[in-house]
Design a protein around this motif. Sequence first.
Motif, PDB file in Angstrom:
ATOM      1  N   LYS A  19      61.915   3.838  49.207  1.00  0.00           N
ATOM      2  CA  LYS A  19      62.923   4.583  48.461  1.00  0.00           C
ATOM      3  C   LYS A  19      62.701   4.432  46.953  1.00  0.00           C
ATOM      4  O   LYS A  19      62.857   5.387  46.193  1.00  0.00           O
ATOM      5  CB  LYS A  19      64.321   4.081  48.822  1.00  0.00           C
ATOM      6  CG  LYS A  19      65.447   4.876  48.172  1.00  0.00           C
ATOM      7  CD  LYS A  19      66.784   4.176  48.323  1.00  0.00           C
ATOM      8  CE  LYS A  19      67.173   4.004  49.768  1.00  0.00           C
ATOM      9  NZ  LYS A  19      68.523   3.377  49.901  1.00  0.00           N
ATOM     10  N   ARG A  79      63.332  -0.201  51.362  1.00  0.00           N
ATOM     11  CA  ARG A  79      63.790  -0.232  49.975  1.00  0.00           C
ATOM     12  C   ARG A  79      62.642   0.094  49.020  1.00  0.00           C
ATOM     13  O   ARG A  79      62.814   0.817  48.042  1.00  0.00           O
ATOM     14  CB  ARG A  79      64.382  -1.602  49.652  1.00  0.00           C
ATOM     15  CG  ARG A  79      65.054  -1.637  48.286  1.00  0.00           C
ATOM     16  CD  ARG A  79      65.758  -2.946  48.018  1.00  0.00           C
ATOM     17  NE  ARG A  79      66.560  -2.831  46.803  1.00  0.00           N
ATOM     18  CZ  ARG A  79      67.851  -2.999  46.752  1.00  0.00           C
ATOM     19  NH1 ARG A  79      68.526  -3.256  47.848  1.00  0.00           N
ATOM     20  NH2 ARG A  79      68.501  -2.904  45.612  1.00  0.00           N
ATOM     21  N   ASP A 116      66.491  -2.974  41.944  1.00  0.00           N
ATOM     22  CA  ASP A 116      65.322  -2.170  42.308  1.00  0.00           C
ATOM     23  C   ASP A 116      64.202  -2.325  41.288  1.00  0.00           C
ATOM     24  O   ASP A 116      63.023  -2.437  41.652  1.00  0.00           O
ATOM     25  CB  ASP A 116      65.714  -0.696  42.425  1.00  0.00           C
ATOM     26  CG  ASP A 116      66.452  -0.385  43.721  1.00  0.00           C
ATOM     27  OD1 ASP A 116      66.336  -1.197  44.664  1.00  0.00           O
ATOM     28  OD2 ASP A 116      67.132   0.649  43.788  1.00  0.00           O
TER      29      ASP A 116
END
Length: 204
Positions: A74, A71, A124
């Motif tokens: 990304k 994660r 995020d």
Amino acid sequence: MVADGIVSAYPVDPEDGPPVGISKDDALTLKALMSPVKGALGYSLEDARQLYLKERIGVGEDPRRHAARNRLAKLFVRAEAGGLPASTLLVDLTRQQARDVRDHMLTYEKPGGGKVAPASVKRDLTIMKAMIGHAIREFDLIKAAHNPFEALEVGISSGGEEDIAARELKETLPDAVIAAMRGNLQGELNLIWGLGSRHARLSH
């Protein structure tokens, strides 16, 4: 004198003067010498990531750690696509860069189609905020850097859909039901009902 020595080792651009083809290490050294408050503290987003991987996520093949590493990787790809490369120094981070990254991430599409949910982008960006905050503390940059992802709102997607919390999607009780309930309650229960109703109205 040291800065002049570094510059003299490179050809100089005749138009604006900076050395041409200067190495990254020499460029950081020049920045440190010419702007000691910031440049001497030349930690980048990549340094922040490596520290976060080491101290917060950790090594090993645990599925949760593996997912967290993926994660974060990304997130860095999307941040760079949004104009924030990993080489950016922590002391040079700006609020505009944070907004650009947020806006870019809101343009991504989900695997099944449709724009990514603002809530997903917010998760995020929370990781980015935590990573930068950790680095600022551990690299002793509290007086030299700030975290532009602090209190960054992610309220509306590029499609104009509001990021509404689940509790806000619940329908309120009809007035007739509220009145009937109030009529059937006695004593302390009536007081508790009144306090709960008042809190619900204030939260809306």
